[in-house]
Design an enzyme around this catalytic site. Structure first.
Site, PDB file in Angstrom:
ATOM      1  N   GLU A 232       0.788  -1.222   0.000  1.00  0.00           N
ATOM      2  CA  GLU A 232       0.000   0.000   0.000  1.00  0.00           C
ATOM      3  C   GLU A 232       0.823   1.275   0.000  1.00  0.00           C
ATOM      4  OE1 GLU A 232      -1.759  -1.671   3.492  1.00  0.00           O
ATOM      5  OE2 GLU A 232      -3.705  -1.123   2.712  1.00  0.00           O
TER       6      GLU A 232
ATOM      7  N   CYS B  21       2.773   8.465   1.602  1.00  0.00           N
ATOM      8  CA  CYS B  21       3.146   7.525   2.654  1.00  0.00           C
ATOM      9  C   CYS B  21       3.501   6.197   1.978  1.00  0.00           C
ATOM     10  CB  CYS B  21       1.964   7.351   3.603  1.00  0.00           C
ATOM     11  SG  CYS B  21       2.198   6.047   4.813  1.00  0.00           S
TER      12      CYS B  21
ATOM     13  N   CYS C 286       4.704  -7.103   8.014  1.00  0.00           N
ATOM     14  CA  CYS C 286       5.563  -6.601   9.095  1.00  0.00           C
ATOM     15  C   CYS C 286       5.694  -7.694  10.141  1.00  0.00           C
ATOM     16  CB  CYS C 286       4.922  -5.363   9.723  1.00  0.00           C
ATOM     17  SG  CYS C 286       5.934  -4.577  11.003  1.00  0.00           S
TER      18      CYS C 286
ATOM     19  N   CYS D 158       2.649  -5.426  16.586  1.00  0.00           N
ATOM     20  CA  CYS D 158       1.899  -4.466  17.410  1.00  0.00           C
ATOM     21  C   CYS D 158       0.414  -4.849  17.441  1.00  0.00           C
ATOM     22  CB  CYS D 158       2.048  -3.042  16.865  1.00  0.00           C
ATOM     23  SG  CYS D 158       3.759  -2.460  16.894  1.00  0.00           S
TER      24      CYS D 158
ATOM     25  N   CYS E  48      -2.289  -3.037  14.991  1.00  0.00           N
ATOM     26  CA  CYS E  48      -1.924  -2.757  13.601  1.00  0.00           C
ATOM     27  C   CYS E  48      -2.287  -3.894  12.651  1.00  0.00           C
ATOM     28  CB  CYS E  48      -0.425  -2.471  13.520  1.00  0.00           C
ATOM     29  SG  CYS E  48       0.111  -1.991  11.879  1.00  0.00           S
TER      30      CYS E  48
ATOM     31  N   CYS F 105      -2.886   1.656   8.026  1.00  0.00           N
ATOM     32  CA  CYS F 105      -1.868   0.680   7.625  1.00  0.00           C
ATOM     33  C   CYS F 105      -2.391  -0.720   7.373  1.00  0.00           C
ATOM     34  CB  CYS F 105      -0.875   0.500   8.760  1.00  0.00           C
ATOM     35  SG  CYS F 105       0.276   1.791   8.875  1.00  0.00           S
TER      36      CYS F 105
HETATM   37  N1  SAH Z   1       6.691   0.370  11.728  1.00  0.00           N
HETATM   38  C1  SAH Z   1       6.692   1.806  11.766  1.00  0.00           C
HETATM   39  C2  SAH Z   1       5.947   2.469  10.643  1.00  0.00           C
HETATM   40  C3  SAH Z   1       4.610   1.909  10.225  1.00  0.00           C
HETATM   41  S1  SAH Z   1       3.193   2.210  11.206  1.00  0.00           S
HETATM   42  C4  SAH Z   1       6.200   2.297  13.099  1.00  0.00           C
HETATM   43  O1  SAH Z   1       5.823   1.477  13.923  1.00  0.00           O
HETATM   44  O2  SAH Z   1       6.249   3.487  13.349  1.00  0.00           O
HETATM   45  C5  SAH Z   1       2.770   3.889  10.998  1.00  0.00           C
HETATM   46  C6  SAH Z   1       2.008   4.454  12.211  1.00  0.00           C
HETATM   47  O3  SAH Z   1       0.643   4.013  12.233  1.00  0.00           O
HETATM   48  C7  SAH Z   1       2.630   4.004  13.530  1.00  0.00           C
HETATM   49  O4  SAH Z   1       2.691   5.082  14.422  1.00  0.00           O
HETATM   50  C8  SAH Z   1       1.638   2.952  13.974  1.00  0.00           C
HETATM   51  O5  SAH Z   1       1.775   2.726  15.335  1.00  0.00           O
HETATM   52  C9  SAH Z   1       0.325   3.562  13.545  1.00  0.00           C
HETATM   53  N2  SAH Z   1      -0.800   2.647  13.497  1.00  0.00           N
HETATM   54  C10 SAH Z   1      -0.821   1.343  13.173  1.00  0.00           C
HETATM   55  N3  SAH Z   1      -2.068   0.835  13.299  1.00  0.00           N
HETATM   56  C11 SAH Z   1      -2.860   1.847  13.681  1.00  0.00           C
HETATM   57  C12 SAH Z   1      -4.245   1.944  13.985  1.00  0.00           C
HETATM   58  N4  SAH Z   1      -5.072   0.904  13.892  1.00  0.00           N
HETATM   59  N5  SAH Z   1      -4.711   3.154  14.353  1.00  0.00           N
HETATM   60  C13 SAH Z   1      -3.891   4.226  14.434  1.00  0.00           C
HETATM   61  N6  SAH Z   1      -2.592   4.180  14.180  1.00  0.00           N
HETATM   62  C14 SAH Z   1      -2.066   3.003  13.819  1.00  0.00           C
END
Ligand code: SAH
Length: 350
Positions: A88, A101, A108, A112, A115, A335
């Site tokens: 994406e 972006c 990944c 987390c 995510c 994401c």
């Molecule tokens: N791996 C990197 C970059 C990708 S995630 C990182 O962790 O920063 C990009 C951003 O989106 C990160 O801050 C992540 O924590 C956030 N993110 C992921 N899932 C999300 C969700 N469901 N709602 C809001 N932010 C989210």
């Protein structure tokens, strides 16, 4: 072996020597790649050279699907790689220009809890030139506004994947995209977001172009962070905040902390107070994110009013904070969401 799109000018010069071509061809090829051309479109090269280049692994991307938000014009891209993998990208339209972006991995492996990108693990790292191709695809897709040189003016490495888990390719991408002979996008207009791989971050500080650093913090202490971000077990917050503080001092740039507000988890007054105490005297800014609900994940966001209250607690304590504007919520802007939806449909059709 990495593709033609991943090569820098010195490596292209080496390749031209191997192919018996003059050195100046290297800059021509580099410039074409930066504009998203494939070998057959590089019209100022000889036909023989174009044919030779076409036999090499290229490492490009094409737009597989795109959705445009009727709310704010945000464009969600699904790019297809040469091996059929889908990743994406999101183009956000602002007054001052367009921010793309980009993803850095297919999937990944950071795990987390909130995510969508990590649900199926990491399929593979992206090559530097593949990430560059996303920028070229978007640049070609969106007309440049009058009076501007480029349509994509800013880049954030915040798509799927953990950029510092694909360290070499990401640093190379930053070098390629900022090269004056190519896209010439200044590191000042690029942000890298990390969940906190501290050793890689320290290395990055020493050797990479000086981009804006975003750290996905999402918690005020280790106890809470451990429950939502497995990476915290390896690199606890004290280490991460120490490295972030150093990055701010060494680069003179403000570090951004991403903090998604999650109901019954990290959004109370005591959490704001603890966060503020840990960020005190750091050149930083907190970006509060309304949690994007991911169907597969059982975590809830907070109301706009609660987010504003949390922001107030932080700013009263002297910490600069804003609430991120939600963009593209009607087109699965978060994401990994669109890719997942398409993969599920493909599986359903199979
Ligand atoms: N791996 C990197 C970059 C990708 S995630 C990182 O962790 O920063 C990009 C951003 O989106 C990160 O801050 C992540 O924590 C956030 N993110 C992921 N899932 C999300 C969700 N469901 N709602 C809001 N932010 C989210």
């Amino acid at each position: 072996m990495t593709g033609l799109t991943s090569k820098n000018i010195a490596e292209l010069q080496q390749l031209m020597a191997e192919l018996g071509e003059p050195k100046f061809r290297a800059k021509q090829v580099f410039s074409w790649i930066s504009r998203g051309a494939r070998p057959e479109e590089m019209t100022n090269l000889s036909k023989v050279l174009r044919e030779k280049l076409a036999t090499l692994h290229f490492g490009g991307a094409r737009i597989y699907d795109k959705r445009i938000s009727t709310k704010d014009g945000t464009i969600k891209y699904l790019f297809e790689l040469e091996d059929g993998n889908l990743v994406e990208g999101v183009l956000m339209r602002y007054k001052y220009g367009n921010t793309l972006c980009v993803s850095t991995q297919v999937g990944c492996r950071m795990g987390c809890a909130f995510c969508a990108s990590t649900l199926n693990g990491c399929v593979r790292d992206l090559e530097a030139g593949e990430i560059l191709s996303f920028v070229a695809c978007a640049e070609k897709d969106v007309p440049c506004e009058e009076g501007r040189k480029r349509s994509v003016t800013n880049i954030v490495l915040m798509g799927s994947g953990e950029p510092l888990d694909n360290y070499e390719n990401v640093v190379r991408f930053l070098q390629l995209v900022s090269a004056p002979e190519g896209m010439n996008i200044s590191p000042r207009n690029i942000s890298l977001s990390t969940c906190g791989l501290v050793p890689q971050l320290r290395r990055f500080m020493k050797e990479a172009p000086r981009v804006t650093l975003s750290v996905s913090l999402h918690a005020p202490n280790d106890t809470i962070r451990n429950t939502i971000m497995p990476v915290n077990a390896a690199y606890p917050m004290a280490e991460l905040l120490g490295a972030a503080r150093e990055y701010a001092e060494e680069t003179g740039r403000r570090v951004i902390f991403e903090y998604a507000l999650i109901k019954n988890k990290n959004s109370e007054k005591k959490h704001a107070e603890e966060l503020a105490s840990r960020l005190r005297r750091m050149n930083c800014h907190v970006n509060l994110i309304p949690l994007n609900h991911v169907e597969e994940r059982n975590l809830m966001g907070v109301t706009r009013k609660d987010a504003e209250q949390f922001m107030g607690w932080l700013t009263d304590l002297g910490i600069s904070a804003t609430i991120r504007r939600e963009m593209g919520s009607d087109i699965e802007g978060a994401c990994g969401q669109l890719r997942r939806r398409v993969l599920e449909q493909q599986e359903g059709n199979a």
